[in-house]
Design a protein around this motif. Structure first.
Motif, short mmCIF file in Angstrom:
data_model
loop_
_atom_site.label_atom_id
_atom_site.label_comp_id
_atom_site.label_asym_id
_atom_site.label_seq_id
_atom_site.Cartn_x
_atom_site.Cartn_y
_atom_site.Cartn_z
N SER A 123 24.99 1.78 29.10
CA SER A 123 25.76 2.45 30.14
C SER A 123 26.65 3.51 29.51
CB SER A 123 26.62 1.43 30.90
OG SER A 123 27.47 2.08 31.81
N HIS A 124 26.73 4.69 30.17
CA HIS A 124 27.65 5.74 29.72
C HIS A 124 27.83 6.75 30.84
CE1 HIS A 124 24.29 8.55 29.39
NE2 HIS A 124 23.63 7.61 28.74
N HIS B 15 31.69 -0.81 30.18
CA HIS B 15 31.89 0.63 30.08
C HIS B 15 33.21 1.04 30.73
CE1 HIS B 15 31.50 4.72 31.82
NE2 HIS B 15 31.13 4.99 30.59
N HIS B 16 33.51 0.45 31.91
CA HIS B 16 34.78 0.75 32.59
C HIS B 16 35.97 0.30 31.75
CE1 HIS B 16 32.76 0.92 36.83
NE2 HIS B 16 32.55 2.00 36.11
N LEU B 17 35.82 -0.83 31.08
CA LEU B 17 36.89 -1.31 30.20
C LEU B 17 37.15 -0.33 29.07
CD1 LEU B 17 38.84 -3.58 29.29
CD2 LEU B 17 36.89 -4.59 28.05
N LEU B 18 36.07 0.17 28.46
CA LEU B 18 36.22 1.14 27.37
C LEU B 18 36.87 2.43 27.86
CD1 LEU B 18 32.81 0.70 25.50
CD2 LEU B 18 35.04 -0.24 24.87
N ARG B 19 36.48 2.87 29.05
CA ARG B 19 37.06 4.10 29.61
C ARG B 19 38.56 3.94 29.85
NH1 ARG B 19 34.89 9.07 30.02
NH2 ARG B 19 35.51 9.34 32.18
N ARG B 20 38.97 2.77 30.34
CA ARG B 20 40.40 2.54 30.59
C ARG B 20 41.18 2.55 29.29
NH1 ARG B 20 38.41 -1.15 34.52
NH2 ARG B 20 38.61 -2.89 33.06
N LYS B 21 40.58 1.98 28.24
CA LYS B 21 41.24 1.99 26.93
C LYS B 21 41.41 3.40 26.41
CE LYS B 21 39.90 -2.60 25.28
NZ LYS B 21 39.14 -3.36 24.26
N GLU B 22 40.38 4.26 26.61
CA GLU B 22 40.45 5.64 26.15
C GLU B 22 41.55 6.41 26.89
OE1 GLU B 22 36.70 7.49 26.50
OE2 GLU B 22 35.77 6.39 24.84
N VAL B 23 41.66 6.14 28.20
CA VAL B 23 42.68 6.82 29.00
C VAL B 23 44.08 6.43 28.53
CG1 VAL B 23 43.71 6.97 31.31
CG2 VAL B 23 41.22 7.11 31.03
N THR C 20 29.80 9.70 27.10
CA THR C 20 31.07 9.18 26.57
C THR C 20 31.14 7.67 26.79
OG1 THR C 20 32.23 9.51 28.67
CG2 THR C 20 32.21 11.35 27.11
N ALA C 21 31.92 6.99 25.94
CA ALA C 21 32.15 5.54 26.03
C ALA C 21 30.83 4.80 26.21
CB ALA C 21 33.10 5.22 27.18
N VAL C 22 29.87 5.09 25.33
CA VAL C 22 28.56 4.46 25.44
C VAL C 22 28.69 2.97 25.13
CG1 VAL C 22 26.17 4.49 24.66
CG2 VAL C 22 27.47 6.62 24.76
N ALA C 23 28.13 2.13 26.00
CA ALA C 23 28.22 0.68 25.82
C ALA C 23 26.87 0.04 26.08
CB ALA C 23 29.27 0.10 26.77
N GLY C 24 26.64 -1.07 25.40
CA GLY C 24 25.43 -1.83 25.61
C GLY C 24 25.77 -3.23 26.09
N SER C 25 24.84 -3.84 26.78
CA SER C 25 25.06 -5.21 27.23
C SER C 25 23.78 -6.01 27.05
CB SER C 25 25.46 -5.24 28.71
OG SER C 25 24.33 -4.97 29.53
#
Length: 516
Positions: free
Chosen positions: A372-373, A506-514, A377-382
């Motif tokens: 997911s990305h 992915h949403h978690l990573l985006r929030r951390k980046e913000v 940006t903030a590319v994540a795998g599950s």
């Protein structure tokens, strides 16, 4: 402790029983598993619920096609069994019906009971649903609702929701044709009516009567939106037994639904060895000891002499039906669905998946990967794991992509597959029976390359989202697997769970980046 983890995530009714097998509480649920689990996960129950749970020794359930049917079934089970912990509504009114009166120009109205002259349709468990159906029927077929024909046009005529028989704007034959069509909808014969309307619409278009064709088009579209039908409560006089069965590993798994005046009141389950004439043998033995209904709905034909035998047992004629379409067929399908869930759980879809993919072993453990990305940006795998057909959330894994820059799903899939199975191999962990990749031939090829490098000959497939196509290594074309087959639906369920899990990370990573 009552076992509830194996309950299906389906709508239906659940029945708590005491040590003697008596039903002490009946409840309905949108999701049986979640609803029953809530009884044992919450700590703040009221006194009555705590008492009920302390007396409950076992649990039974019935799956329905939707929540409305669960409501109807709950009502009938409560009235039949009088459970101790359900509210006692002795003086409560029955669910309302829609009625067409027997006037020369029948009016449409609400009736509290299906008694008296005219036609009755229902019952409707929800006032909102009843009012919606009534309003649509009135609007589509422009039927009158006034108690007296005053000779004066009302507001409904001016807004084109009544054909104004009071003003002579429609003759009796034409009006009764509209009533006939409305009754077809309320009886669940929408498909037949839609076919008639489309033929008439084509004829009007051919004769250039475009205004009439547009009216018919609007009617057809409205009827299609209203075509859902309640099958758990039907206008039927007399009793019905609905019987279906499945054969598996030399045994017959049979279920019988008892229906009284159109409402399901009970189910019975049987397991016995498979024999050539097992259905007829069962019917003879069962109805030798139990009351014979006026109607018997079966999945296959039986010998004519059996019908005579049942008629002698009952003392009256017995009608045996093997339905192919309609409400009775839907009830027969519902019995089959209950058999699959009650007796087999998820094993059937695992076996079908094994057959469709030509796997050597049953895929009891399946792992599925997704990437997911957003714009790279903030590319994540599950990775999600399904064990014995159900999600095993303890073994879900998340991966933050480390070696890939930008949008490169192939490389990202390769990275997470390599990280997952190199670790399992190093730690001598349990390997899955099947690996599923969310993607087409490119993602599948990238993942398979990593497995080959690790010398792990695991069965692996790719599932492409757009057409739900299944790709296997060594084949340029997808497998011939229909979207609605159990195996395909199971793969879609697994893929969707992997996608949901990937998006959440992915949403978690985006929030951390913000926040940074």
């Amino acid at each position: 402790m009552i076992e509830y983890s194996t309950l299906p995530a389906e709508p239906g009714c659940y029945l708590f029983k005491d040590k003697n097998g008596a039903i002490i509480y009946v409840g309905k649920a949108k999701n049986l598993k979640k609803r029953v689990a809530s009884y044992f996960q919450k700590r703040d129950h009221d006194k009555k619920t705590r008492k009920m749970l302390s007396l409950a020794e076992s649990l039974d359930y019935l799956v329905t096609a939707n929540e409305v049917e669960a409501l109807i079934l709950e009502n009938s089970l409560i009235k039949t069994n009088h459970p101790r912990f359900n509210i006692n509504l002795r003086d409560a009114k029955q669910y309302a019906y829609i009625q067409f009166t027997d006037d020369p120009f029948p009016r449409v109205c609400i009736a509290r009971r299906s008694e008296g002259k005219g036609q009755f349709f229902g019952p409707f468990v929800s006032a909102a649903e009843r009012d919606y159906v009534l309003s649509v029927v009135k609007r589509i077929f422009r039927l009158r609702t006034c108690k007296r024909l005053t000779g004066r046009a009302c507001l409904r005529y001016h807004i084109h929701t009544c054909s104004a028989p009071c003003r002579g704007m429609i003759d009796q034959d034409a009006y009764r044709e509209q009533v006939k069509r409305a009754s077809m909808v309320l009886k669940g014969r929408s498909r037949d009516l839609i076919g008639e309307l489309r033929q008439e619409m084509a004829a009007c278009a051919e004769s250039q009567d475009y205004e009439r064709a547009m009216v018919l088009r609007d009617q057809t579209q409205a009827i299609e939106r209203l075509s859902g039908k309640q099958d758990m409560a039907r206008q039927v006089q007399g009793d019905e037994d609905i019987i279906h069965y499945l054969a598996h590993a030399g045994n017959i798994y049979l279920m019988l639904f008892q229906v009284h005046h159109g409402t399901l009141i009970n189910k019975k389950e049987y397991i016995f060895e498979e024999t050539p004439d097992m259905l007829e043998e069962f019917l003879v033995q069962y109805y030798g000891e139990n009351p014979v209904p006026s109607d018997l709905i079966l999945p296959s034909e039986v010998d004519a002499t059996l019908e005579e035998y049942l008629a002698v047992q009952r003392g009256k004629k017995v009608t045996i039906t093997v339905p192919k379409i309609g409400a009775k067929k839907r009830l027969l399908d519902l019995v089959e669905k209950n058999i699959e869930i009650s007796f087999f759980g998820d094993r059937i879809k695992l076996e079908e998946l094994q057959e469709k993919l030509a796997l050597d072993t049953l895929p009891e453990v399946i792992e599925c990967f997704d990437i997911s990305h957003i714009s790279g940006t903030a590319v994540a795998g599950s990775m999600v794991q399904f064990r014995n057909g159900k999600p095993d959330k303890r073994n879900y894994r998340r991966f933050r992509i480390k070696t890939v820059e930008g949008i490169d799903d192939f490389s990202a899939i390769a990275e997470v597959v390599k990280r997952r199975y190199s670790r399992l191999k190093k730690e001598h962990g349990t390997l899955p029976d099947l690996v599923v990749i969310d993607g087409g031939k490119g993602q599948l090829s990238a993942a398979r390359k990593e497995l080959k490098a690790l010398d792990l000959p695991l069965p692996i497939i790719g599932l492409a989202k757009k057409e739900e196509q299944v790709f296997v290594p060594g084949h340029s074309h997808p497998l011939s697997l229909e979207k609605k087959e159990k195996a395909s639906l199971f793969l879609q369920e697994i893929r969707d769970e992997a996608h949901r899990f990937a998006i959440s990370y992915h949403h978690l990573l985006r929030r951390k980046e913000v926040r940074q």
